[in-house]
Scaffold this active site. Sequence first.
Site, PDB file in Angstrom:
ATOM      1  N   LEU A 462      43.626   8.534  48.288  1.00  0.00           N
ATOM      2  CA  LEU A 462      42.561   7.803  48.970  1.00  0.00           C
ATOM      3  C   LEU A 462      41.252   7.955  48.198  1.00  0.00           C
ATOM      4  O   LEU A 462      40.457   8.853  48.475  1.00  0.00           O
ATOM      5  CB  LEU A 462      42.413   8.349  50.402  1.00  0.00           C
ATOM      6  CG  LEU A 462      41.779   7.426  51.446  1.00  0.00           C
ATOM      7  CD1 LEU A 462      41.868   8.038  52.824  1.00  0.00           C
ATOM      8  CD2 LEU A 462      40.366   7.027  51.130  1.00  0.00           C
ATOM      9  N   TYR A 490      35.054  -0.999  51.942  1.00  0.00           N
ATOM     10  CA  TYR A 490      35.329   0.225  51.182  1.00  0.00           C
ATOM     11  C   TYR A 490      35.322  -0.006  49.680  1.00  0.00           C
ATOM     12  O   TYR A 490      35.540   0.922  48.893  1.00  0.00           O
ATOM     13  CB  TYR A 490      36.651   0.847  51.645  1.00  0.00           C
ATOM     14  CG  TYR A 490      36.659   1.055  53.142  1.00  0.00           C
ATOM     15  CD1 TYR A 490      35.511   1.519  53.785  1.00  0.00           C
ATOM     16  CD2 TYR A 490      37.763   0.751  53.923  1.00  0.00           C
ATOM     17  CE1 TYR A 490      35.471   1.671  55.161  1.00  0.00           C
ATOM     18  CE2 TYR A 490      37.733   0.908  55.296  1.00  0.00           C
ATOM     19  CZ  TYR A 490      36.585   1.362  55.908  1.00  0.00           C
ATOM     20  OH  TYR A 490      36.541   1.514  57.267  1.00  0.00           O
ATOM     21  N   HIS A 535      35.715  -3.076  59.270  1.00  0.00           N
ATOM     22  CA  HIS A 535      36.949  -3.838  59.075  1.00  0.00           C
ATOM     23  C   HIS A 535      36.673  -5.332  59.114  1.00  0.00           C
ATOM     24  O   HIS A 535      37.588  -6.140  59.043  1.00  0.00           O
ATOM     25  CB  HIS A 535      37.981  -3.438  60.140  1.00  0.00           C
ATOM     26  CG  HIS A 535      38.262  -1.967  60.095  1.00  0.00           C
ATOM     27  ND1 HIS A 535      37.578  -1.059  60.866  1.00  0.00           N
ATOM     28  CD2 HIS A 535      39.106  -1.251  59.326  1.00  0.00           C
ATOM     29  CE1 HIS A 535      38.002   0.165  60.583  1.00  0.00           C
ATOM     30  NE2 HIS A 535      38.920   0.077  59.644  1.00  0.00           N
TER      31      HIS A 535
END
Length: 752
Positions: A462, A490, A535
């Site tokens: 990650l 991100y 998101h």
Amino acid sequence: MTFDRVAIVEAALDAVLLQSSPAAAPLAGDAPLRPGSGLTARKAVELFEDQVLSRELDVAARELKKTNRSFYTIGSAGHENNVVLGAQLRINDPAFLHYRSGALMMARARQLPGSTPAFDTLLGIVASREDPIAQGRHKVWGSRPLWVPPQTSTIASHMPKAMGLAFALARARRLGVASDLPDDAIVACSFGDASANHATALSAINTARYAVQIGLPMPILFICEDNGIGISVPTPQGWIEQTFSHMEHLRYDLADGELDEVWDAVAAAVHYVRGARRPAFLHLRTVRLWGHAGSDAEQVYRSVAEIAETEAQDPLLRTARRLIGSGAATPEDLRALVAATRERVMAAAEEATRRPRLETTEEVIAPLAPYHPEQVAARAATPLLDAAARRELHGGTLPEEATLPNARTLAGCLTAALTDELARRPEMIVFGEDVGRKGGVYNVTNGLQKRFGVGRVFDTLLDETSILGIAQGAAHIGLLPVPEIQYLAYLHNAIDQLRGEAASLQFFSSGQFRNPLVVRVPGLAYQKGFGGHFHNDNSVGALRDIPGLVLAVPARGDDAARMLRGCLAMAAEDGRVIVFLEPIALYHEKDLEAEGDGGWLTDYPAPPAFLLPGEVGIYPPPEMTYPDLLIVSYANGLRLSLQAARRLQEDHGIAARVLDLRWLNPLPFEAVRQQAAAIGSVLVVDECRRTGGGVADALIADLAEAEIGRRFGSVRAVDSFVPLGTATSAVLVGVDQIIAAALTAVGGRMRA
Ligand SMILES: Cc1ncc(C[n+]2csc(CCOP(=O)(O)OP(=O)(O)O)c2C)c(N)n1
Ligand SMILES: [Mg+2]
């Protein structure tokens, strides 16, 4: 008291060469400089010459600066023991270098007969277009024949891709992707001590260690050129050693002291990395002479005594004394060598200033965004899979024959397209967080790992910086990486890997190095009932502003498949860096207007159908009347615009033609102009944020400047983060808004 420290340091070297008395016995050329050392007398003299050469380049840069004939004075003075790495690494060990790795570069070039590293460096310093790597676009260390990709000025940002290349070496070989690197090549990556603290550095080092933990080869030598300071801020005593000497899966070697001691420490580290295929951290002690750069007034933050003390540790003085003391050279030999080098460099510097510079815009941007549509089209069209093999690949039913709705969504078509492309392009790899076993958070990479194996479809740790680092490194040696960044929001903590690094590589290497990438990024808003801002991030401003970067945004399954093929071909053919932004909310959408209408499902276009930048989607008015209005949109906005168009027709008798941009960078201005010229009234429906987040400003400005169209309007999202739940509709563009704006726009046209 003088602050011409250059003159002082130069004079100190002269003094050592005048005052030192020769050792009793001369040392044979092939004798070790010190018993037991791997460094011979002959090699040591050669290294000294390269150290002096590097030093004199720094002197020349500062001299030329006085008359405004040079543009870069960050030097390598004090770091010249890195020369040893230049001699010991091979020229097919890729090297990503610190800006003070000048002596390393001089010694490395010695391995390639006929190369002219000093003159090349000077051409860079004076920004001549004859500089063989950057053509004057920047002063970088770089060379294609020496396998040194250029670095940028962003400290540590080269480390993830160096790691990525080390990661990719064995993989590329296993996948049968040819490169010009031998099987036992290792990657070298140098950086400063202050830079070692940077998140990007730690990212690369962490991922290198992580790779070992999961059993992957990672042949990289991290080289910390530790001069104890970063511009004016001292690195705490012992910090580098304490931080990096006890890390699991990272060998630590200290290279300090005399040249022969450095030689032996470097030899051990290189031998380890080459043999074990594991990472090592070489801690090379250096000093920094003459401040950070020519413009840095070092005396503001260092006392004269400190400065003088540092100068006393000048590696050139130490090497000269060592050579003379051991009998490897006489003072006269070295005096002659230094004098000849100075003369050579000064003459070359004068010559470099006479060489031409880049002048026109065309010259500057020539390597920025190469695009050869015909070759790209040819590449997109080939190779074609054998029909039977393809049927088998898809488990008996070809995706274009699929009738189940799930196969005909945006996500379904993307999965099929990725499958077809992986089968067609053996150099393609797909990776990211959760893309492998899980098949992606939204199932887009579902089944790919099973079909193509973990060598080509794999999960990463990650860390977006490392994901993009792996992508760039892999791309350097011929792989075609398709990394996924899990959400658009991100991308931002790693975006320098695209902005500063990947997108600039061809520019700063004059097209000699390339890192073709298609970065898949799920993003944009409108996910029903999920997510909040992170998101549902609805801004492409940070991407559109990157020179040369292509931004593709499909809205429907058939477009997505064709655009993905076009993007892969563009990356492979022209080395382009492409962000493929996938609207999450449309991944599994089936309907256009009413539940069950299936209006957002498409047939899967069989390969090799493809789309390229400039090719837009045109949706005629529901009834074939002459259109009153052009609605320009993309992604979720396309679906909303089509819904609005239907209502405009039915409720208001207004015929709207809807144009899907598909490509947000470069924008398809020509196609928009054509339509706008024919229709007159234009409404831009931009789901991204009002101020700079989207494309409305650019589109409307273009039409206004070109005096095309008579009336413009736009609807855009509010300049806000996206809230959770139903409050999203208070900030995002909705159908009612589009209709209201359309009525205004058309009203204007009718009045005209
Ligand atoms: C990401 C980033 N932040 C800040 C800078 C400005 N900057 C350039 S060099 C430097 C210091 C680097 O020190 P170090 O890593 O020790 O290398 P040295 O110059 O001492 O060799 C700084 C802060 C930069 N280039 N990149
Ligand atoms: Mg430093």
